[in-house]
Design an enzyme around this catalytic site. Sequence first.
Site, PDB file in Angstrom:
ATOM      1  N   LYS A 276      42.007  37.803  44.991  1.00 43.87           N
ATOM      2  CA  LYS A 276      42.333  38.172  46.372  1.00 43.87           C
ATOM      3  C   LYS A 276      41.363  39.195  46.962  1.00 43.87           C
ATOM      4  O   LYS A 276      41.148  39.238  48.164  1.00 43.87           O
ATOM      5  CB  LYS A 276      43.759  38.720  46.442  1.00 43.87           C
ATOM      6  CG  LYS A 276      44.837  37.691  46.114  1.00 43.87           C
ATOM      7  CD  LYS A 276      44.953  36.624  47.173  1.00 43.87           C
ATOM      8  CE  LYS A 276      46.162  35.723  46.950  1.00 43.87           C
ATOM      9  NZ  LYS A 276      46.169  34.569  47.891  1.00 43.87           N
TER      10      LYS A 276
ATOM     11  N   GLU B 131      50.218  40.356  54.811  1.00 47.74           N
ATOM     12  CA  GLU B 131      51.451  39.911  54.166  1.00 47.74           C
ATOM     13  C   GLU B 131      51.140  39.803  52.687  1.00 47.74           C
ATOM     14  O   GLU B 131      49.983  39.683  52.294  1.00 47.74           O
ATOM     15  CB  GLU B 131      51.882  38.553  54.717  1.00 47.74           C
ATOM     16  CG  GLU B 131      51.225  37.333  54.043  1.00 47.74           C
ATOM     17  CD  GLU B 131      49.718  37.243  54.235  1.00 47.74           C
ATOM     18  OE1 GLU B 131      49.209  37.796  55.231  1.00 47.74           O
ATOM     19  OE2 GLU B 131      49.034  36.632  53.388  1.00 47.74           O
TER      20      GLU B 131
ATOM     21  N   SER C   5      42.984  32.680  38.013  1.00 49.16           N
ATOM     22  CA  SER C   5      42.927  33.383  39.301  1.00 49.16           C
ATOM     23  C   SER C   5      43.375  34.833  39.234  1.00 49.16           C
ATOM     24  O   SER C   5      42.959  35.648  40.048  1.00 49.16           O
ATOM     25  CB  SER C   5      43.765  32.629  40.331  1.00 49.16           C
ATOM     26  OG  SER C   5      45.082  32.420  39.844  1.00 49.16           O
TER      27      SER C   5
END
Lengths: 395, 264
Positions: free
Chosen positions: A87, A109, A375
């Site tokens: 991210k 968010e 990830s």
Amino acid sequence: MSVNMRFGPYGGRYVPETVIGALDELTEAYKHYCDDPDFRSELGVLLGHYVGRPTPLYRARRLEEAWGLDDGLWFKREDLCHTGAHKINNALGQVLLARRMGKQRIIAETGAGQHGVATATASALVGLGCRVYMGRTDMQRQRLNVIRMRMLGAEVTPVDSGSGTLKDATSEAIRDWVTNVDTTHYIIGSAVGPAPYPEIVAEFQSVIGIEARAQMLEETGGLPGTVVACVGGGSNAIGTFRGFIDDPDVALVGVEAGGEGPAGRHGASLALGRPGVLHGSYSYLLQDDDGQVAEAHSVSAGLDYPGVGPEHSYLRDIGRVRYVDATDEAALSAFLECSRREGLIPALETSHALAHVRDAASQLRQAGPVLICLSGRGDKDVDQAGAALGIDASA
Amino acid sequence: MPEAGAARLERAFRDAGRPLFVPYVMGGYPDLDASRRHARLLARHADIIELGIPFSDPLADGPTIQAAGQAALDAGIRPSDVLAIADDLRDGPPVVVMTYFNTVIAHGAAEFMAEAASHGVAGLIIPDLPVDEAADIRAAARAAGVALIALAAPTTDDARMQQIGAEAEGFVYLVAVTGVTGGEMSMDDRLRALADRARRHIPVPVVVGFGVRTPEQAAQIGQIADGVVIASEIIRRIGDAPDPPAADAAVDAFGAGIAEALAR
């Protein structure tokens, strides 16, 4: 250069008129800066020295042996990124854009909390105020990330509407943005939302696939037969797939949240949804006959989302990517197996990709090496996975 | 063929002789019968009735309308139930339906428009369908004789105002505040300038809403625009009433007060 606003019929800007000007501004800023040498150099230095890129490509030999993947099982180690997941690639890129656009405030968010932590981190780094919307259910199951965000100076605002998960947090972030659009940049964490967000997020995440392709060539002298990634909104998947999309012999597989299994609740928008509009874009969506958006379910907060990025909808329709799912139970057992065989505790989201590779190994082995986008790491999940697996800290 | 929605709406503006009062009723809140009663009571004072279809993810709405819509959904209210309320208002002011875009496409745009028209609905407001995405839907609405009401906002620049004006029919809904429904507007030079700008670029009547709560505010809006929408405040008064008769009385009295303020 131009910015993709649609992927086939999917995408678009289905948002209140109030934020159209801000989307235009973001589109222009992105067009201007995405090839700007100063911008790229600033982002590149941070990705190298702050995030730790390029992330390694790792051969998971013990799982490879256990699952019978004779041609090799490779992990693209996004779990080694600063903050613990992919991210940060997008959060840093967008924070640098926001600063160039003169915005004073960042909102985001978050579901699993990884995007929230990444955004709080990037905001702290450049000195911008940050508020993160998070569903109350998710705040409970991803408690550690809530504490991290607050330590980083972000305000974490609980969202009680709906099921108190990612969908509701996203709606609330959009409402904040509609209200404070003059001063605020909204950093969407996945490849979803109104254009140009899906394209921007995919482009900032494409570093994963571009690196992984070069690393596979260097390590193995060839490309993987199959590339696998988990899909909630789909940012790590699209970032990984973009590195291989023009290699027709590389099979691409996205793994959605199968939740409780075929008869129960799930998050498999591409497999079981139909196209509709949520959070500003037209894409596959879990919904009822009236178009009311259904509540998704997944053991992993990051995949607990009834929509999916519009580019995935397009890739599904044209058959370039095959979308499958893995249940909560399969993901939890893969989580434990990866921890014990490789010494890598993966995120519950990532564990869905691992579960699919394990369960489909007999087919995948025939197509050559398998590459998984690892990830994120699972530190955030130890409370929840421990409870589900019966592992605790009692003396 | 009945008179098209756009023409009925435009006639409402011509006939009123004062700024229009456009109250909002959430279909199915607090229950279906009550919302039908409230719509009829408000129709005594209103020039256009705005009827809301509850949606699971109402991005343009603040907490009051969100909660009312969720209560309606929890009670099993469906879009067809709300459209049927319009049948009861056929002898009253024209009805415009407020619905999010996914509700329309889930039914199929042409089917949705035909159903709305069959209930006598004059217009449709879709808050998450900006003008650049609206071409197909506008065509479907026109074919069914339903006006697609566009929205404009404080952040809409002159070029977009013109674009909105070029396609507009019935009226344009001008959002008074940068924000979601249910906040608080304030009458100031910025709002006056916004309304002036909208009326300069938009050839159809301009109605202002978002954050209007009191008769005084309604009267102020009446001086700068062709009408005023009031939504969250009506829902709040219904929610605050101790019982259904009190809610009916509150709705009726509030509607009368706004109409009187606009007539002054």
